[in-house]
Write an enzyme that holds these catalytic residues in place. Structure first.
Site, PDB file in Angstrom:
ATOM      1  N   TYR A 276      40.053  41.635  42.770  1.00  0.00           N
ATOM      2  CA  TYR A 276      39.611  40.483  43.572  1.00  0.00           C
ATOM      3  C   TYR A 276      39.185  40.933  44.963  1.00  0.00           C
ATOM      4  O   TYR A 276      38.108  40.585  45.455  1.00  0.00           O
ATOM      5  CB  TYR A 276      40.764  39.481  43.664  1.00  0.00           C
ATOM      6  CG  TYR A 276      40.514  38.244  44.491  1.00  0.00           C
ATOM      7  CD1 TYR A 276      40.061  37.071  43.897  1.00  0.00           C
ATOM      8  CD2 TYR A 276      40.760  38.229  45.863  1.00  0.00           C
ATOM      9  CE1 TYR A 276      39.849  35.924  44.652  1.00  0.00           C
ATOM     10  CE2 TYR A 276      40.551  37.089  46.623  1.00  0.00           C
ATOM     11  CZ  TYR A 276      40.092  35.937  46.011  1.00  0.00           C
ATOM     12  OH  TYR A 276      39.880  34.800  46.765  1.00  0.00           O
TER      13      TYR A 276
ATOM     14  N   SER B 122      36.320  36.487  51.291  1.00  0.00           N
ATOM     15  CA  SER B 122      37.751  36.218  51.519  1.00  0.00           C
ATOM     16  C   SER B 122      38.284  37.178  52.573  1.00  0.00           C
ATOM     17  O   SER B 122      37.753  38.290  52.738  1.00  0.00           O
ATOM     18  CB  SER B 122      38.535  36.432  50.221  1.00  0.00           C
ATOM     19  OG  SER B 122      39.926  36.373  50.463  1.00  0.00           O
TER      20      SER B 122
HETATM   21  P1  NAD Z   1      40.106  26.343  43.228  1.00  0.00           P
HETATM   22  O1  NAD Z   1      40.803  26.897  42.044  1.00  0.00           O
HETATM   23  O2  NAD Z   1      40.576  25.069  43.792  1.00  0.00           O
HETATM   24  O3  NAD Z   1      38.553  26.185  42.919  1.00  0.00           O
HETATM   25  C1  NAD Z   1      37.836  27.190  42.233  1.00  0.00           C
HETATM   26  C2  NAD Z   1      36.814  26.500  41.327  1.00  0.00           C
HETATM   27  O4  NAD Z   1      36.029  27.541  40.718  1.00  0.00           O
HETATM   28  C3  NAD Z   1      37.474  25.698  40.211  1.00  0.00           C
HETATM   29  O5  NAD Z   1      36.929  24.403  40.146  1.00  0.00           O
HETATM   30  C4  NAD Z   1      37.157  26.504  38.965  1.00  0.00           C
HETATM   31  O6  NAD Z   1      37.006  25.708  37.806  1.00  0.00           O
HETATM   32  C5  NAD Z   1      35.852  27.165  39.356  1.00  0.00           C
HETATM   33  N1  NAD Z   1      35.551  28.333  38.547  1.00  0.00           N
HETATM   34  C6  NAD Z   1      36.380  29.346  38.176  1.00  0.00           C
HETATM   35  N2  NAD Z   1      35.724  30.207  37.388  1.00  0.00           N
HETATM   36  C7  NAD Z   1      34.464  29.730  37.256  1.00  0.00           C
HETATM   37  C8  NAD Z   1      33.309  30.173  36.551  1.00  0.00           C
HETATM   38  N3  NAD Z   1      33.325  31.275  35.783  1.00  0.00           N
HETATM   39  N4  NAD Z   1      32.166  29.458  36.667  1.00  0.00           N
HETATM   40  C9  NAD Z   1      32.139  28.327  37.429  1.00  0.00           C
HETATM   41  N5  NAD Z   1      33.192  27.847  38.072  1.00  0.00           N
HETATM   42  C10 NAD Z   1      34.350  28.542  37.987  1.00  0.00           C
HETATM   43  O7  NAD Z   1      40.144  27.495  44.306  1.00  0.00           O
HETATM   44  P2  NAD Z   1      39.463  27.651  45.759  1.00  0.00           P
HETATM   45  O8  NAD Z   1      40.484  28.226  46.629  1.00  0.00           O
HETATM   46  O9  NAD Z   1      38.757  26.413  46.168  1.00  0.00           O
HETATM   47  O10 NAD Z   1      38.403  28.794  45.451  1.00  0.00           O
HETATM   48  C11 NAD Z   1      37.042  28.729  45.871  1.00  0.00           C
HETATM   49  C12 NAD Z   1      36.599  30.080  46.358  1.00  0.00           C
HETATM   50  O11 NAD Z   1      37.314  30.417  47.545  1.00  0.00           O
HETATM   51  C13 NAD Z   1      36.863  31.227  45.387  1.00  0.00           C
HETATM   52  O12 NAD Z   1      35.762  32.104  45.370  1.00  0.00           O
HETATM   53  C14 NAD Z   1      38.058  31.915  45.985  1.00  0.00           C
HETATM   54  O13 NAD Z   1      38.136  33.263  45.613  1.00  0.00           O
HETATM   55  C15 NAD Z   1      37.783  31.724  47.453  1.00  0.00           C
HETATM   56  N6  NAD Z   1      38.907  31.896  48.367  1.00  0.00           N
HETATM   57  C16 NAD Z   1      39.985  31.076  48.297  1.00  0.00           C
HETATM   58  C17 NAD Z   1      41.039  31.254  49.192  1.00  0.00           C
HETATM   59  C18 NAD Z   1      42.255  30.385  49.171  1.00  0.00           C
HETATM   60  O14 NAD Z   1      43.252  30.723  49.855  1.00  0.00           O
HETATM   61  N7  NAD Z   1      42.270  29.270  48.474  1.00  0.00           N
HETATM   62  C19 NAD Z   1      40.974  32.269  50.144  1.00  0.00           C
HETATM   63  C20 NAD Z   1      39.858  33.076  50.191  1.00  0.00           C
HETATM   64  C21 NAD Z   1      38.811  32.873  49.296  1.00  0.00           C
END
Ligand code: NAD
Length: 285
Positions: free
Chosen positions: A153, A140
């Site tokens: 985080y 991230s």
């Molecule tokens: P999201 O909430 O849409 O998707 C995250 C998914 O991870 C969900 O389907 C959730 O059920 C699953 N999850 C959570 N805990 C889990 C576990 N213990 N085991 C298996 N699955 C699990 O969010 P997103 O934004 O798509 O997140 C995906 C990745 O991107 C994450 O690692 C997040 O930290 C990272 N990220 C997101 C952003 C953003 O702005 N959205 C920015 C930087 C990084």
């Protein structure tokens, strides 16, 4: 020819957001995909929608048995593992350091960091035996700069980026590439989830997040799952065959820096100069 024809991938956190977007992109390019997530209803529905080239496996990435099962499913079903995308995540423990709940710290680290280690561990066994493979880890911008996420985080995401560099060196002799992707702010349920919005209401609120974020990054629009999926597609493809050990930022310019205009306005006001005069001088340079 599809870019991932005959390739087999495991994607964690695949039922929503970036993971779901990547499942769709990979399937469209010919890959077979294990959808690994704790969200059984969403994950199963996605697999049903996309057909027999996908399968859902309930996977909590903080459980080594679950992670091992997701990898084993890919190998048993399709004979190999070409891409392991360790992407599952959530906001995790929050609040000021002096109030940090250490049980919540453990839960957060177990998902965001240990889950990535375990995904890589089980993928590496198979990929070393094959002599090829790609491991992708979602870090991230919060792991690059302060101010984009909670403390635990952010520390976990910084660790994911550096883990990816170190593992890339370890696995390079075996034909396995390892990279991290550092998304900027992407319109997904991670925000509604962190705010405690009930699961069934989250998707409907995504347009509000888009509106809130639309002018934040220099490129002047929100980031979407497809932006990250495209990076994950490229990194998995032969086009990236010379790319390993990198933390690739996809953020619309968010971490590039601030605009000169804002800086100029502050300097101008410190000297009592009309910011418009300052701007006109700059424009004439
Ligand atoms: P999201 O909430 O849409 O998707 C995250 C998914 O991870 C969900 O389907 C959730 O059920 C699953 N999850 C959570 N805990 C889990 C576990 N213990 N085991 C298996 N699955 C699990 O969010 P997103 O934004 O798509 O997140 C995906 C990745 O991107 C994450 O690692 C997040 O930290 C990272 N990220 C997101 C952003 C953003 O702005 N959205 C920015 C930087 C990084």
């Amino acid at each position: 020819m599809p870019r991932l024809e005959n390739q087999v991938a495991v994607i964690t956190g695949a039922a929503s957001g970036i993971g779901e977007g990547t499942v769709r992109a990979y399937v469209a390019e010919g890959a077979k995909v294990v959808i690994a997530d704790i969200e059984d209803v969403r994950g199963s529905a996605l697999a049903e929608e996309l057909g027999p080239g996908t399968t859902f496996v309930h996977t909590d990435v903080s459980s080594e048995d679950d992670v091992a099962r997701a990898v084993a499913t890919a190998v048993e079903r399709w004979g190999r593992l070409d891409v392991m995308f360790n992407n599952a995540g959530f906001g995790g423990a929050g609040g000021p350091i002096e109030d940090l709940d250490m049980a919540a710290y453990d839960t957060t680290m177990n998902v965001l960091l240990k889950g990535v280690f375990m995904g890589a561990k089980h993928a590496a066994r198979q990929m070393k035996a094959q002599g090829s493979g790609v491991i992708l880890n979602t870090a991230s911008v919060a792991g690059l700069q302060a101010g984009f996420g909670p403390l635990v985080y952010s520390a976990a995401k910084a660790a994911v980026a550096h883990f990816s560099r170190c593992l890339a060196v370890e696995l390079a002799p075996f034909g396995v590439r390892v990279n991290a992707i550092c998304p900027g702010v992407i319109v997904t349920n991670i925000f509604t989830n962190s705010l405690g919005v009930p699961a069934e209401m989250r998707d409907a609120l995504l347009p509000k997040i888009d509106t809130a974020l639309s002018n934040w990054a220099p490129l002047g629009r929100s980031g979407f799952p497809a932006d990250i999926a495209n990076a994950a597609l490229w990194l998995a493809s032969p086009e990236a065959s010379y790319v390993t050990g990198q933390a690739i930022t996809v953020d619309g310019g968010l971490t590039a820096g601030r605009s000169m205009g804002e800086f100029g306005e502050r300097i101008a006001s410190a000297f009592g100069i009309d910011p418009a005069v300052f701007a006109a001088q700059r424009a004439g340079q």
